[in-house]
Design a protein around this motif. Structure first.
Motif, PDB file in Angstrom:
ATOM      1  N   ALA A 153     -35.885 -20.943  26.420  1.00  9.21           N
ATOM      2  CA  ALA A 153     -34.726 -20.318  25.555  1.00  9.21           C
ATOM      3  C   ALA A 153     -34.033 -21.420  24.613  1.00  9.21           C
ATOM      4  O   ALA A 153     -33.776 -21.110  23.325  1.00  9.21           O
ATOM      5  CB  ALA A 153     -33.757 -19.643  26.335  1.00  9.21           C
ATOM      6  N   VAL A 154     -33.888 -22.543  25.162  1.00  6.04           N
ATOM      7  CA  VAL A 154     -33.110 -23.702  24.302  1.00  6.04           C
ATOM      8  C   VAL A 154     -34.042 -24.295  23.622  1.00  6.04           C
ATOM      9  O   VAL A 154     -33.840 -24.313  22.205  1.00  6.04           O
ATOM     10  CB  VAL A 154     -32.455 -24.700  25.440  1.00  6.04           C
ATOM     11  N   PHE A 155     -35.354 -24.965  24.137  1.00  5.23           N
ATOM     12  CA  PHE A 155     -36.155 -25.733  23.428  1.00  5.23           C
ATOM     13  C   PHE A 155     -37.023 -25.033  22.304  1.00  5.23           C
ATOM     14  O   PHE A 155     -37.775 -25.676  21.441  1.00  5.23           O
ATOM     15  CB  PHE A 155     -36.651 -26.818  24.189  1.00  5.23           C
ATOM     16  N   PRO A 163     -43.304 -25.482  21.773  1.00  2.79           N
ATOM     17  CA  PRO A 163     -43.823 -24.098  21.674  1.00  2.79           C
ATOM     18  C   PRO A 163     -43.523 -23.448  23.344  1.00  2.79           C
ATOM     19  O   PRO A 163     -43.263 -24.342  24.197  1.00  2.79           O
ATOM     20  CB  PRO A 163     -45.493 -24.321  21.592  1.00  2.79           C
ATOM     21  N   ALA A 164     -43.570 -22.058  23.288  1.00  2.00           N
ATOM     22  CA  ALA A 164     -43.290 -21.467  24.651  1.00  2.00           C
ATOM     23  C   ALA A 164     -44.407 -21.445  25.310  1.00  2.00           C
ATOM     24  O   ALA A 164     -44.102 -21.325  26.565  1.00  2.00           O
ATOM     25  CB  ALA A 164     -42.628 -20.061  24.120  1.00  2.00           C
ATOM     26  N   GLU A 165     -45.517 -21.347  24.772  1.00  2.00           N
ATOM     27  CA  GLU A 165     -46.741 -21.282  25.850  1.00  2.00           C
ATOM     28  C   GLU A 165     -47.510 -22.347  25.844  1.00  2.00           C
ATOM     29  O   GLU A 165     -47.629 -23.294  24.863  1.00  2.00           O
ATOM     30  CB  GLU A 165     -47.724 -20.303  25.020  1.00  2.00           C
ATOM     31  N   ALA A 166     -47.979 -22.931  26.849  1.00  2.00           N
ATOM     32  CA  ALA A 166     -48.614 -23.939  26.845  1.00  2.00           C
ATOM     33  C   ALA A 166     -49.975 -24.173  26.600  1.00  2.00           C
ATOM     34  O   ALA A 166     -50.711 -23.261  25.950  1.00  2.00           O
ATOM     35  CB  ALA A 166     -48.951 -24.466  28.421  1.00  2.00           C
ATOM     36  N   SER A 167     -50.611 -25.205  26.059  1.00  2.00           N
ATOM     37  CA  SER A 167     -51.827 -25.450  25.366  1.00  2.00           C
ATOM     38  C   SER A 167     -52.959 -24.768  26.353  1.00  2.00           C
ATOM     39  O   SER A 167     -52.765 -24.704  27.226  1.00  2.00           O
ATOM     40  CB  SER A 167     -52.245 -26.867  25.416  1.00  2.00           C
ATOM     41  N   GLN A 168     -53.870 -23.822  25.396  1.00  2.00           N
ATOM     42  CA  GLN A 168     -54.869 -23.181  26.006  1.00  2.00           C
ATOM     43  C   GLN A 168     -56.239 -23.752  26.215  1.00  2.00           C
ATOM     44  O   GLN A 168     -57.341 -23.210  26.447  1.00  2.00           O
ATOM     45  CB  GLN A 168     -54.947 -21.734  25.329  1.00  2.00           C
ATOM     46  N   SER A 169     -56.041 -25.178  25.739  1.00  2.00           N
ATOM     47  CA  SER A 169     -57.396 -25.856  25.840  1.00  2.00           C
ATOM     48  C   SER A 169     -57.828 -26.217  27.491  1.00  2.00           C
ATOM     49  O   SER A 169     -56.924 -26.087  28.216  1.00  2.00           O
ATOM     50  CB  SER A 169     -57.136 -27.392  25.302  1.00  2.00           C
TER      51      SER A 169
END
Length: 316
Positions: A153-155, A163-169
């Motif tokens: 919510a903050v960053f 980003p709110a989602e981590a890398s999908q690599s």
């Protein structure tokens, strides 16, 4: 040393054997008929019975466990019902990403906690010490998923820094190659450990500051910085080494929450999905990994403490 290592290895094997028995029995009680889960609730009783017979699930519990133990000794963790793939392959594909996430979170926690704990000990009962202790209690009491949501919510949503989602690599090195996408998952995982490490470090440093060798070092006129770095740091970190070893399985559990919250493809997300699908072999393998990490973490911590402190004599 060799005698001690042999003794610890034997004990570790016995502990892992006991864990496998308990986990196998518990999962069998929860899922007594894997055929019904795999084939679905609409499958006929004949089809379910045929599936259980083909896979040996209609045999006695002892026979099933001995068969499973034989597979483990040959490195066979079974086959996923729902994904139709070897469990060993699935774990190998996802373990690297989870391991790097755990390692990054652990390193970040230690980098913050060790100097923070020593600073609190040196400035005991100061405003900075009380503020750090209060913050530690708040972070310790806050669940990981709530902390992650606050960080998102903050960053991510307000400041739009990460980003709110981590890398999908699928690369295990994505923590280092894409740090911006992995910042929030690593921070969320590290915060829970920082609070514990810092308080242990503070207590250990306070105990060491009262020892005679610290007084002697100061009496010789050594600068305070050298007293802390040369004499205090190594001895104050000994309890922390043991704590890190015992908290290794906690990182695995933390990965489950962090990976599901940030949609990061790793062991934690794999376990969560297998739990929803009641994938018996995957659940059993994941739990055994947690047991193995518990035993291995404690074993490695004992060796590291013995190497760091020569006063400790390893005995059987």
């Amino acid at each position: 040393m060799a005698r001690y290592l042999l003794h610890r290895l034997v004990v570790s094997v016995l502990v892992l054997l006991g864990i496998s028995v308990v986990v196998f029995l518990l999962l069998h009680l929860v899922s007594a008929s894997p055929g019904r889960i795999v084939l679905g609730q609409r499958a006929s009783p004949q089809a379910v019975a045929a599936f259980n017979h083909d896979h040996g699930f209609d045999r006695s519990l002892i026979a099933q466990y001995l068969s499973y133990l034989g597979q483990l000794l040959h490195g066979d963790l079974g086959r996923s019902y729902t994904l139709n793939e070897n469990v060993s392959t699935l774990l190998a594909q996802n373990s690297g990403r989870s391991a790097m996430l755990s390692l990054a979170g652990l390193v970040l926690a230690l980098v913050v906690a060790v100097p923070l704990g020593i600073l609190q000990a040196v400035r005991r009962n100061s405003i900075a010490d009380r503020a750090a202790t209060a913050s530690s209690y708040v972070l310790y009491a806050m669940p990981s998923f709530l902390l992650g949501l606050v960080l998102i919510a903050v960053f991510s949503q307000t400041l739009q820094i990460f980003p709110a989602e981590a890398s999908q690599s699928h690369s295990p090195w994505v923590v280092f190659t894409d740090p911006r996408a992995m910042a929030l998952p690593v921070i969320t995982l590290a915060c829970g450990s920082v609070t514990i490490f810092a308080q242990y470090q503070r207590s250990s440093a306070l105990d060491q500051l009262g020892q005679d060798y610290i007084r002697v070092a100061r009496a010789k006129g050594l600068p305070e910085r050298l007293v802390l770095l040369r004499h205090l740091l190594r001895n104050a970190c000994l309890p922390l080494i043991t704590l890190v070893g015992t908290l290794v399985p906690t990182l695995l559990a933390g990965n489950l929450i962090v990976e599901s919250l940030f949609n990061y493809p790793g062991l934690g997300l794999l376990f969560l999905n297998s739990l929803q699908r009641e994938d018996y072999p995957l659940l059993l393998a994941y739990t055994l990994i947690g047991g193995f990490l518990t035993v291995a973490g404690s074993f490695i911590a004992d060796l590291l403490v013995a190497a760091a402190d020569r006063r400790i004599e390893l005995r059987k």
